[in-house]
Design an enzyme around this catalytic site. Structure first.
Site, mmCIF file in Angstrom:
data_model
loop_
_atom_site.group_PDB
_atom_site.id
_atom_site.type_symbol
_atom_site.label_atom_id
_atom_site.label_comp_id
_atom_site.label_asym_id
_atom_site.label_seq_id
_atom_site.Cartn_x
_atom_site.Cartn_y
_atom_site.Cartn_z
ATOM 1 N N GLY A 1 -4.938 -1.869 0.072
ATOM 2 C CA GLY A 1 -3.995 -0.838 -0.358
ATOM 3 C C GLY A 1 -4.159 0.493 0.347
ATOM 4 O O GLY A 1 -3.463 1.461 0.042
ATOM 5 N N LYS B 1 2.053 6.397 1.551
ATOM 6 C CA LYS B 1 1.553 5.175 2.202
ATOM 7 C C LYS B 1 0.033 5.236 2.269
ATOM 8 O O LYS B 1 -0.525 6.179 2.821
ATOM 9 C CB LYS B 1 2.142 5.051 3.611
ATOM 10 C CG LYS B 1 1.691 3.784 4.338
ATOM 11 C CD LYS B 1 2.477 3.588 5.611
ATOM 12 C CE LYS B 1 1.974 2.399 6.413
ATOM 13 N NZ LYS B 1 2.743 2.239 7.660
ATOM 14 N N ARG C 1 5.696 9.833 3.307
ATOM 15 C CA ARG C 1 6.888 9.548 4.107
ATOM 16 C C ARG C 1 8.136 9.980 3.340
ATOM 17 O O ARG C 1 8.155 9.952 2.099
ATOM 18 C CB ARG C 1 6.999 8.052 4.392
ATOM 19 C CG ARG C 1 5.736 7.417 4.911
ATOM 20 C CD ARG C 1 6.055 6.134 5.620
ATOM 21 N NE ARG C 1 6.219 5.000 4.728
ATOM 22 C CZ ARG C 1 6.215 3.740 5.159
ATOM 23 N NH1 ARG C 1 6.077 3.491 6.464
ATOM 24 N NH2 ARG C 1 6.362 2.739 4.328
ATOM 25 N N ASP D 1 10.804 -7.314 7.594
ATOM 26 C CA ASP D 1 10.385 -6.397 6.529
ATOM 27 C C ASP D 1 10.122 -5.000 7.078
ATOM 28 O O ASP D 1 9.854 -4.078 6.319
ATOM 29 C CB ASP D 1 9.135 -6.928 5.807
ATOM 30 C CG ASP D 1 8.001 -7.245 6.765
ATOM 31 O OD1 ASP D 1 8.195 -8.078 7.659
ATOM 32 O OD2 ASP D 1 6.921 -6.640 6.628
ATOM 33 N N ARG E 1 0.829 -1.213 0.000
ATOM 34 C CA ARG E 1 0.000 0.000 0.000
ATOM 35 C C ARG E 1 0.859 1.257 0.000
ATOM 36 O O ARG E 1 0.366 2.352 0.280
ATOM 37 C CB ARG E 1 -0.925 0.012 1.194
ATOM 38 C CG ARG E 1 -0.207 -0.198 2.523
ATOM 39 C CD ARG E 1 -1.164 -0.011 3.636
ATOM 40 N NE ARG E 1 -0.596 -0.446 4.897
ATOM 41 C CZ ARG E 1 -1.184 -0.272 6.049
ATOM 42 N NH1 ARG E 1 -2.345 0.337 6.107
ATOM 43 N NH2 ARG E 1 -0.619 -0.699 7.168
HETATM 44 P P1 AMP Z 1 2.964 -4.217 8.082
HETATM 45 O O1 AMP Z 1 2.606 -5.194 9.147
HETATM 46 O O2 AMP Z 1 2.167 -2.961 8.095
HETATM 47 O O3 AMP Z 1 4.420 -3.966 8.002
HETATM 48 O O4 AMP Z 1 2.542 -4.910 6.707
HETATM 49 C C1 AMP Z 1 2.994 -6.169 6.294
HETATM 50 C C2 AMP Z 1 2.718 -6.344 4.820
HETATM 51 O O5 AMP Z 1 1.319 -6.237 4.576
HETATM 52 C C3 AMP Z 1 3.375 -5.338 3.929
HETATM 53 O O6 AMP Z 1 3.728 -5.994 2.749
HETATM 54 C C4 AMP Z 1 2.284 -4.327 3.695
HETATM 55 O O7 AMP Z 1 2.460 -3.610 2.500
HETATM 56 C C5 AMP Z 1 1.070 -5.209 3.636
HETATM 57 N N1 AMP Z 1 -0.162 -4.504 4.018
HETATM 58 C C6 AMP Z 1 -0.538 -4.094 5.247
HETATM 59 N N2 AMP Z 1 -1.733 -3.500 5.216
HETATM 60 C C7 AMP Z 1 -2.139 -3.515 3.922
HETATM 61 C C8 AMP Z 1 -3.299 -3.048 3.218
HETATM 62 N N3 AMP Z 1 -4.301 -2.450 3.846
HETATM 63 N N4 AMP Z 1 -3.349 -3.262 1.890
HETATM 64 C C9 AMP Z 1 -2.360 -3.878 1.239
HETATM 65 N N5 AMP Z 1 -1.256 -4.341 1.839
HETATM 66 C C10 AMP Z 1 -1.137 -4.172 3.159
HETATM 67 MG MG MG Z 2 5.694 -2.989 7.060
#
Ligand code: AMP
Ligand code: MG
Length: 521
Positions: A144, A131, A194, A270, A112
């Site tokens: 997203g 973001k 960001r 990540d 996203r």
């Molecule tokens: P995070 O835990 O926020 O670091 O996210 C882990 C993964 O999930 C990353 O690849 C993010 O881009 C993806 N992600 C989290 N929330 C969303 C969302 N609402 N839509 C698409 N991808 C997401």
């Molecule tokens: Mg992340």
């Protein structure tokens, strides 16, 4: 180098800024090509408006802060003009993988977030990222989007951390919209812009390692070295030197987290920056009452990312990074022993984490206690304070801040002790520790006033307590963004007394204990 402002659909000074925004510099991350990024426009955000704006981040980019009032600003920083951008300059989502909660999660990527170009100003280059700008090939089941609540939290904390002197990605602005987003309940969408020198994560390296793409892995490592650590090229093993940089910067950053009671909440690989920046603000938290086992992320049922675990987890994550870099390591050794030697080299460099982290934290804790000299028992003195604070759930931030008021005179001056002593339910536990502390202070040459000044420069009065963010979010949901701005301005001067903002430094209200933050964002 840049693309025509006319293409962005903008005119005037904002167009002049966009003219500087580009990804075609040969050494831009996006130029690494299609193995690394997928170019696509942002999904349109309906009728966006400005929620938060950082003058300082704007200045970092050479963006005139008054442009925030430009009618096109919110449209632009929501990504709404990107559909018309030339394909070579389109925003981009990057692919990475990672370990989530200790388990290999395979491919993730910017689900996203969209790279928005790079800007050079005052000899420094920054990458911009939107973001919450819509689905990408890496969105998996996600929509997203990011919600207003989490976008405000990211905006506020990036700026707060920077002003605490902690390496972090920055935030230029938050734009919001009435467009709805489904989470546990229906919320509204927002986009955070960001800003960082790079958004490359440990997971980027793990990705190409796991896919056996040594060519891409090398291109990525060469990119990071060329852009950020050119001196590594002169090392016997440049990639080992790069690993070392990651080890050192991560150790330094995490030591600083520990020093302000900050919990990241989701230290998946990540979410670890190759530059040691604090990145991906989700369910983070600054502790109120000290609890070494504090878990800020409601989704972290095992407490993997609890406060006291953070240094170990950082070390574990660095192992994952080292593993990812292994195919590049050890080229200077004879081929027959290369892989064996590479592992030894990597292990040696990883061991450096302990040698960096512990002294960094010790130095910081000494400064927090106002100690200029180094004495053998200092470590134990700090630990006993932590024990007492932990047992009493005394407020982390105020304990250190108010300690500066204590006088080293004996017998103790009750009035000077009171601000810190009264944070402890068990006053006797504090008194017992204070006897030791005063004895230690007696070895110092600085007087109380000079010590207090020095302590107040390392012990913040203002941190982004959960309830403060929550109050700003509640108002923002009612379209009143004044508290976002006010809070951001308080957090920009965390070490100043700011008597007019004393309420932002107080203990959390009762309702704060029921606040829960989770991965949902
Ligand atoms: P995070 O835990 O926020 O670091 O996210 C882990 C993964 O999930 C990353 O690849 C993010 O881009 C993806 N992600 C989290 N929330 C969303 C969302 N609402 N839509 C698409 N991808 C997401
Ligand atoms: Mg992340």
């Amino acid at each position: 180098m840049s693309f025509s402002p006319s293409i962005t659909g903008l005119s005037g000074p904002l167009a002049a800024f966009t003219d500087r925004l580009g990804t075609s510099q040969d050494d831009a991350f996006a130029r690494l090509g299609a193995v690394f990024v997928t170019r696509l426009p942002a999904a349109p955000l309906a009728a966006p408006y400005l929620v938060g704006f950082s003058n300082e981040t704007a200045e970092l980019l050479g963006l005139e802060p008054s442009l925030a009032h430009d009618p096109g600003f919110a449209e632009f920083f929501s990504g709404n003009t990107t559909r018309d951008w030339p394909s070579a300059e389109m925003p981009y989502a990057s692919v990475y993988s990672g370990h989530q909660f200790g388990v290999w999660a395979g491919q993730l990527g910017d689900g996203r977030a969209l790279g928005f170009g790079e800007v050079e100003h005052d000899g420094k280059r920054f990458e911009l990222q939107l973001k919450g700008a819509g689905r990408t090939p890496y969105s998996r089941m996600g929509d997203g989007r990011a919600v207003l609540r989490s976008s405000i939290r990211e905006f506020l904390c990036s700026e707060a951390m920077h002003h605490l002197g902690i390496p972090t990605t920055r935030a230029l602005c938050v734009t919001g919209s009435d467009q709805s987003v489904r989470r546990e309940e229906i919320e509204t969408a927002a986009v955070v812009t960001r800003v960082a020198p790079s958004f490359i994560r440990f997971g980027h390296f793990e990705h190409f390692y796991s896919n056996d793409r040594v060519d891409a892995l090398q291109a990525l490592a060469d990119h990071v070295i060329a852009r950020f650590y050119p001196h590594c090229r002169d090392a016997e093993d440049p990639y080992l030197a790069l690993l070392n940089e990651a080890v050192m910067s991560t150790a330094d950053t995490v030591a600083q987290w520990q020093g302000v009671g900050f919990c990241h909440g989701v230290m998946n690989t990540d979410n670890m920056s190759i530059l040691g920046l604090t990145i991906d603000y989700g369910p983070y938290g600054f502790m109120d009452g000290f609890d070494a086992n504090y878990i800020c992320n409601h989704s972290d049922s095992q407490g993997r990312y609890a406060y006291r675990m953070q240094p170990q987890i950082a070390y574990w994550n660095l192992f994952c990074l080292a593993q990812g870099l292994l195919p590049l390591l050890g080229a200077q050794h004879e081929e027959s022993v290369r892989s064996e030697k590479a592992i030894e080299d990597a292990q040696r460099v990883l061991e450096g984490f302990k040698g960096r982290f512990a002294p960094a934290l010790e130095r910081l804790m000494r400064a927090k206690l106002g100690l200029e000299l180094e004495r053998d028992g200092d470590d134990a003195l700090v630990n006993r304070l932590f024990d007492a604070t932990n047992a009493n759930r005394a407020d982390f931030t105020l304990t250190f801040r108010n300690l500066a008021k204590l006088s080293k005179a004996t017998p103790p001056e009750a009035a000077a002790d009171a601000p810190v002593r009264d944070l402890f339910l068990d006053r006797a536990a504090f008194d017992a520790w204070a006897v030791e502390y005063r004895a230690r202070l007696a070895e110092e040459t600085r007087d109380d006033a000079a010590r207090a000044i020095a302590m107040n420069q390392v012990n913040p009065k203002f941190v982004l307590r959960n309830h403060l963010a929550e109050s700003a979010i509640r108002k923002a949901k009612e379209k009143d963004f004044s508290e976002v701005e006010r809070l951001a301005s308080v957090l920009r001067r965390p070490f100043d007394e700011q008597p007019e903002n004393a309420s932002y430094a107080g203990l959390p209200p009762d309702w704060a204990s029921s606040l829960e933050v989770s991965c949902s964002s």
